[in-house]
Motif scaffolding. Structure first.
Motif, PDB file in Angstrom:
ATOM      1  N   LYS A   1      13.432 -42.204  32.198  1.00 18.23           N
ATOM      2  CA  LYS A   1      13.741 -41.199  31.176  1.00 18.23           C
ATOM      3  C   LYS A   1      13.362 -39.799  31.649  1.00 18.23           C
ATOM      4  N   LYS A   2      12.313 -39.707  32.442  1.00 21.66           N
ATOM      5  CA  LYS A   2      11.934 -38.399  32.979  1.00 21.66           C
ATOM      6  C   LYS A   2      13.039 -37.850  33.877  1.00 21.66           C
ATOM      7  N   GLU A   3      13.620 -38.709  34.706  1.00 24.29           N
ATOM      8  CA  GLU A   3      14.694 -38.265  35.594  1.00 24.29           C
ATOM      9  C   GLU A   3      15.914 -37.813  34.791  1.00 24.29           C
ATOM     10  N   VAL A   4      16.210 -38.518  33.696  1.00 26.10           N
ATOM     11  CA  VAL A   4      17.360 -38.126  32.878  1.00 26.10           C
ATOM     12  C   VAL A   4      17.060 -36.830  32.132  1.00 26.10           C
ATOM     13  N   ARG A   5      15.824 -36.673  31.658  1.00 29.11           N
ATOM     14  CA  ARG A   5      15.436 -35.401  31.024  1.00 29.11           C
ATOM     15  C   ARG A   5      15.568 -34.253  32.012  1.00 29.11           C
ATOM     16  N   ASP A   6      15.157 -34.495  33.246  1.00 25.47           N
ATOM     17  CA  ASP A   6      15.285 -33.455  34.274  1.00 25.47           C
ATOM     18  C   ASP A   6      16.754 -33.104  34.504  1.00 25.47           C
ATOM     19  N   PHE A   7      17.623 -34.110  34.461  1.00 25.44           N
ATOM     20  CA  PHE A   7      19.062 -33.846  34.605  1.00 25.44           C
ATOM     21  C   PHE A   7      19.557 -32.961  33.462  1.00 25.44           C
ATOM     22  N   LEU A   8      19.181 -33.308  32.228  1.00 24.73           N
ATOM     23  CA  LEU A   8      19.625 -32.521  31.077  1.00 24.73           C
ATOM     24  C   LEU A   8      19.060 -31.103  31.134  1.00 24.73           C
ATOM     25  N   ARG A   9      17.825 -30.988  31.595  1.00 29.56           N
ATOM     26  CA  ARG A   9      17.219 -29.657  31.731  1.00 29.56           C
ATOM     27  C   ARG A   9      17.990 -28.836  32.763  1.00 29.56           C
ATOM     28  N   TRP A  10      18.342 -29.488  33.868  1.00 28.07           N
ATOM     29  CA  TRP A  10      19.136 -28.808  34.901  1.00 28.07           C
ATOM     30  C   TRP A  10      20.516 -28.436  34.363  1.00 28.07           C
ATOM     31  N   PHE A  11      21.163 -29.359  33.654  1.00 29.52           N
ATOM     32  CA  PHE A  11      22.500 -29.088  33.135  1.00 29.52           C
ATOM     33  C   PHE A  11      22.472 -27.946  32.118  1.00 29.52           C
ATOM     34  N   SER A  12      21.478 -27.954  31.233  1.00 26.20           N
ATOM     35  CA  SER A  12      21.351 -26.861  30.267  1.00 26.20           C
ATOM     36  C   SER A  12      21.187 -25.531  30.989  1.00 26.20           C
ATOM     37  N   GLY A  13      20.414 -25.560  32.075  1.00 27.59           N
ATOM     38  CA  GLY A  13      20.224 -24.337  32.851  1.00 27.59           C
ATOM     39  C   GLY A  13      21.515 -23.840  33.473  1.00 27.59           C
ATOM     40  N   ILE A  14      22.343 -24.770  33.962  1.00 25.93           N
ATOM     41  CA  ILE A  14      23.633 -24.405  34.553  1.00 25.93           C
ATOM     42  C   ILE A  14      24.523 -23.716  33.519  1.00 25.93           C
ATOM     43  N   THR A  15      24.562 -24.260  32.298  1.00 36.13           N
ATOM     44  CA  THR A  15      25.436 -23.683  31.268  1.00 36.13           C
ATOM     45  C   THR A  15      24.973 -22.296  30.847  1.00 36.13           C
ATOM     46  N   GLU A  16      23.683 -22.015  31.006  1.00 36.78           N
ATOM     47  CA  GLU A  16      23.159 -20.696  30.651  1.00 36.78           C
ATOM     48  C   GLU A  16      23.230 -19.716  31.823  1.00 36.78           C
ATOM     49  N   LYS A  17      23.110 -20.242  33.029  1.00 35.70           N
ATOM     50  CA  LYS A  17      23.070 -19.389  34.217  1.00 35.70           C
ATOM     51  C   LYS A  17      24.421 -18.755  34.516  1.00 35.70           C
ATOM     52  N   TYR A  18      25.502 -19.473  34.207  1.00 37.47           N
ATOM     53  CA  TYR A  18      26.852 -18.976  34.491  1.00 37.47           C
ATOM     54  C   TYR A  18      27.633 -18.911  33.180  1.00 37.47           C
ATOM     55  N   PRO A  19      27.405 -17.867  32.392  1.00 37.29           N
ATOM     56  CA  PRO A  19      27.929 -17.811  31.018  1.00 37.29           C
ATOM     57  C   PRO A  19      29.432 -17.586  30.906  1.00 37.29           C
ATOM     58  N   LYS A  20      30.104 -17.215  32.001  1.00 37.66           N
ATOM     59  CA  LYS A  20      31.551 -16.995  31.893  1.00 37.66           C
ATOM     60  C   LYS A  20      32.310 -18.305  31.724  1.00 37.66           C
ATOM     61  N   ILE A  21      31.715 -19.401  32.183  1.00 39.34           N
ATOM     62  CA  ILE A  21      32.348 -20.713  32.023  1.00 39.34           C
ATOM     63  C   ILE A  21      31.999 -21.256  30.640  1.00 39.34           C
ATOM     64  N   CYS A  22      33.001 -21.750  29.941  1.00 37.09           N
ATOM     65  CA  CYS A  22      32.760 -22.400  28.653  1.00 37.09           C
ATOM     66  C   CYS A  22      32.874 -23.917  28.820  1.00 37.09           C
ATOM     67  N   TYR A  23      32.106 -24.633  28.029  1.00 34.18           N
ATOM     68  CA  TYR A  23      32.081 -26.089  28.106  1.00 34.18           C
ATOM     69  C   TYR A  23      32.413 -26.694  26.750  1.00 34.18           C
ATOM     70  N   ILE A  24      33.106 -27.819  26.799  1.00 37.69           N
ATOM     71  CA  ILE A  24      33.282 -28.658  25.611  1.00 37.69           C
ATOM     72  C   ILE A  24      32.702 -30.023  25.950  1.00 37.69           C
ATOM     73  N   ILE A  25      31.833 -30.506  25.091  1.00 39.24           N
ATOM     74  CA  ILE A  25      31.233 -31.830  25.268  1.00 39.24           C
ATOM     75  C   ILE A  25      31.561 -32.670  24.046  1.00 39.24           C
ATOM     76  N   CYS A  26      31.944 -33.910  24.279  1.00 43.10           N
ATOM     77  CA  CYS A  26      32.160 -34.804  23.148  1.00 43.10           C
ATOM     78  C   CYS A  26      31.986 -36.240  23.613  1.00 43.10           C
ATOM     79  N   GLY A  27      32.055 -37.152  22.666  1.00 45.77           N
ATOM     80  CA  GLY A  27      31.948 -38.568  22.989  1.00 45.77           C
ATOM     81  C   GLY A  27      31.874 -39.401  21.734  1.00 45.77           C
ATOM     82  N   SER A  28      32.116 -40.692  21.882  1.00 45.58           N
ATOM     83  CA  SER A  28      32.057 -41.603  20.743  1.00 45.58           C
ATOM     84  C   SER A  28      30.622 -41.922  20.351  1.00 45.58           C
ATOM     85  N   VAL A  29      29.706 -41.765  21.299  1.00 44.85           N
ATOM     86  CA  VAL A  29      28.290 -42.006  21.042  1.00 44.85           C
ATOM     87  C   VAL A  29      27.664 -40.713  20.540  1.00 44.85           C
ATOM     88  N   CYS A  30      26.778 -40.833  19.575  1.00 49.10           N
ATOM     89  CA  CYS A  30      26.130 -39.652  19.014  1.00 49.10           C
ATOM     90  C   CYS A  30      25.162 -39.035  20.023  1.00 49.10           C
TER      91      CYS A  30
END
Length: 380
Positions: A160-189
């Motif tokens: 779980k720590k490794e997955v948290r680190d991934f999410l932390r990294w991904f969140s950082g990517i979305t903030e670091k390069y703000p010109k790119i927009c993202y859409i996230i969705c899925g059947s799982v909450c």
């Protein structure tokens, strides 16, 4: 043929223009979007439709991705299929052979993962480089479909720590390069997954947009359209009966139309009457496609799986139950139970669109009539 198994494309795409308009407005205002809705509401159909509008919009299906390296491989592969990679190839000269393979061969998505993974090391650095270059291109939108499924796959493969680190990294990517927009969705909450990882700060820079059910008018139009295209003649009383027993959710309507068409030998002069609706409805409640809702519950803890089934069964017998009325069955199954755990379970069931809190009646009910009838039939 009435399609019930794959996202709607081309002439099969129906309604949802207003949703597309609102999502595009959010993107044009520089927002990232978290698209929410129950399974089979048409999320993937909408996102695929949006992705066709520009070569700068990249649609990526992540459902089968199980590794961090695979995440980058899919991103690179899908960017290549849209041609965006061609604009930044010179920046990736050290993986030129991989990019040429994407351009020359129409490899499968699974093939992309297998073929590219051995050549990709330091996936975080590679992804950062890719996103940095994409950020220089105007109007880039990255659509990650089934993102929560991928995170659950990660939980099975990493700590779980490794997955948290991934999410932390991904969140950082979305903030670091703000010109790119993202859409996230899925059947799982996604809320369920994030809470399981104890990482509540994930996706705070995303605007939530929830798909609603269709209007009754649109539901009737879709139902009649599909039957007429199949050479059948729905009567007014048949359409009215459909609206009485089936929620205005595209997949449920298509299931009913599909069953009627599949059993058209029973029809008189190809006319669909009220009794045909009732017969088809009984049939679709036995379709194996509904087993997803039981399998999804298996992702919960063992205790919540057992008590969740019990609470859903109780709700299938009543139109609406308050939390106080559900607390009794919860205590019975858990031999006393814990109040915090009880409300966490209700929140998970609500976030996964099993149930919905009815403000007017002050209690919980099934999100859809069809799911309520199926659950009651399954455990009756």
């Amino acid at each position: 043929m009435i399609n019930i198994s794959t996202p709607a494309e081309g002439d099969d795409f129906f309604d949802r223009e207003e949703d597309i308009k609102h999502i595009k407005e959010l993107l044009q205002n520089g927002n990232n979007v978290l698209l929410l809705s129950p399974r089979k509401f048409g999320k993937s159909s909408i996102l695929r439709r949006i992705s066709l509008e520009s070569s700068e919009i990249i649609y990526i299906d992540l459902q089968t991705v199980r590794t961090f390296e695979g995440f980058f491989s899919y991103w690179l592969y899908y960017a290549g299929t849209k041609g965006i990679i061609k604009k930044i190839t010179e920046k990736f000269s050290d993986i030129k052979e991989v990019l040429e393979r994407i351009e020359k061969f129409s490899i499968s998505v699974e093939g992309a993962s297998v073929e590219l993974l051995p050549r990709i090391k330091n996936w975080q650095d590679w992804t950062d480089r890719l996103v940095k270059e994409l950020d220089k291109i105007e109007n880039v939108v990255i659509i990650f479909d089934e993102f929560p499924d991928m995170i659950e796959n990660f939980i099975d493969n990493y700590t779980k720590k490794e997955v948290r680190d991934f999410l932390r990294w991904f969140s950082g990517i979305t903030e670091k390069y703000p010109k790119i927009c993202y859409i996230i969705c899925g059947s799982v909450c996604l809320d369920f997954v994030v809470r399981e990882l104890k990482f509540p700060r994930a996706f705070m820079n995303f605007k939530r947009y929830e798909l609603e059910m269709m209007s009754s008018e649109k539901a009737a139009e879709l139902f009649e359209k599909k039957l007429v295209e199949a050479g059948l003649k729905p009567t007014a009383e048949a359409t009215k009966r459909m609206l009485d027993i089936v929620d205005p959710i595209p997949w449920f309507i298509l299931l009913l139309a599909y069953d009627i068409y599949s059993n058209r030998a029973h029809l008189s002069e190809q006319r669909v009457k009220k009794g045909d609706i009732d017969r088809a409805y009984r049939n679709i409640l036995g379709y194996r496609e509904f087993n997803y809702y039981l399998h999804r519950l298996e992702k919960y803890s063992r205790e919540h799986y057992d008590v969740g089934k019990k609470l859903l069964y109780e709700l299938s017998k009543d139109e609406c139950l308050s939390s106080e009325e559900l607390w009794g069955p919860y205590q019975y199954v858990t031999d006393g139970g814990n109040e915090d755990s009880f409300f966490h379970l209700l929140a998970d069931l609500e976030n996964d669109f099993y149930i919905k809190y009815d403000e007017e009646r002050g209690g919980y009910r099934f999100y859809s009539k069809v799911l309520r009838d199926w659950w009651g039939k399954l455990f009756r």
